[in-house]
Design an enzyme around this catalytic site. Structure first.
Site, PDB file in Angstrom:
ATOM      1  CG  HIS A 264      42.126   6.635  30.767  1.00 11.68           C
ATOM      2  ND1 HIS A 264      42.563   5.869  32.245  1.00 11.68           N
ATOM      3  CD2 HIS A 264      42.353   6.171  30.081  1.00 11.68           C
ATOM      4  CE1 HIS A 264      42.995   5.364  31.907  1.00 11.68           C
ATOM      5  NE2 HIS A 264      43.617   5.136  30.808  1.00 11.68           N
TER       6      HIS A 264
ATOM      7  CG  HIS B 252      42.146  -1.159  31.466  1.00 11.04           C
ATOM      8  ND1 HIS B 252      43.256  -1.768  32.482  1.00 11.04           N
ATOM      9  CD2 HIS B 252      43.369  -0.352  31.142  1.00 11.04           C
ATOM     10  CE1 HIS B 252      44.585  -1.062  33.018  1.00 11.04           C
ATOM     11  NE2 HIS B 252      44.606  -0.486  32.102  1.00 11.04           N
TER      12      HIS B 252
END
Length: 275
Positions: free
Chosen positions: A5, A41
């Protein structure tokens, strides 16, 4: 699939593969015009993770291309799938089409090399919300206009916003897409999540003749107990910050004869039929 992830920095690619991941997910951040600039992110992000690591998207694609090209010194045979977490929720829906054109073009130029010894991994387009479905249309239109529709065989679709499964099906029907469809269910690792929607997705996947879900994965799992829970339900993949924990759980007696890590010989778009 044991999916690493938020693998946003180039040096993290090998780090996650060394931990046992056979797929990696990275974030694609757009500017206001829908141009994909960085793998990034940003804050806030998953608990216990650094949110600010990033790379220039084209450089990242150049790197993962090498990692997934047999014969390249950087080649790692275990990396079979790249999941692009498309941060479309940060830009206006009107720009979703432009974003689809841009991402398809960058994959053609930097990953697939328009047929000149490009990377071999499967590509999963993770789209946050059904309202951004024009991204898919644009992506497919671009492959067609550029004369590279052969890459459709390598591309799958996944709506990741935990929206209503029937609404997702309606959008896929509208787009004329009924294959290569994954369904994610999950939440940031900071919070617990029940299994109600996950079970519904698995039920649809296992319904004979149902075309709109061929694979299901749960995200973002950090506790081994939750990994076990998901495997017992029969997921096709797990996204985790700790791919080594997934490897360990898969080796446990309960799971070792039912599951194994996917290899490049496995088809990520086919429903899995237990032996």
């Amino acid at each position: 699939l044991d999916m690493g992830h938020m693998v946003n920095a180039i040096e993290q690619v090998d780090e996650f593969l060394d931990l046992g991941a056979n797929a990696i997910e990275f974030d694609v951040d757009f500017d206001d015009d829908g141009v994909a600039k960085y793998t990034h992110h940003g804050i806030p992000c998953d608990c216990g993770r650094l949110c600010t690591k990033y790379a220039v998207l084209t450089e990242y694609l150049d790197y993962v291309r090498q990692v997934t090209t047999p014969g390249d010194p950087k080649f790692r045979k275990e990396l079979v799938l790249l999941a692009l977490d498309l941060k479309l929720q940060r830009i206006s829906s009107e720009k979703a089409y432009a974003a689809g054109v841009d991402v398809a073009t960058k994959l053609l130029d930097h990953y697939w090399m328009r047929g000149w010894n490009g990377g071999r991994a499967y590509i999963l387009l993770n789209i946050p919300l059904v309202e951004d479905y024009e991204f898919i249309r644009a992506f497919k239109d671009t492959l067609r206009k550029e004369g590279h529709e052969q890459y459709n065989a390598k591309v799958g679709i996944n709506f990741t916003g935990n929206e209503d499964l029937d609404e997702i099906r309606e959008v896929l029907e509208k787009l004329g897409e009924d294959e290569h469809i994954w369904q994610a269910d999950g939440i940031t690792s900071c919070f617990p999540r029940g299994t109600e929607r996950l079970k519904k997705a698995l039920e649809k996947r296992d319904t004979p003749g149902y075309k709109y879900i061929s694979k299901v994965y749960a995200w973002t799992l950090v506790r081994s107990s939750i990994m076990r829970r998901s495997l017992r339900l029969g997921v096709d993949g797990v996204m985790s910050n700790y791919p080594d924990r997934v490897v360990k759980v898969l080796k446990e007696k309960e799971f070792s004869d039912k599951f194994r890590l996917a290899t490049y010989a496995d088809n990520p778009w086919e429903k899995f039929t237990p032996i």
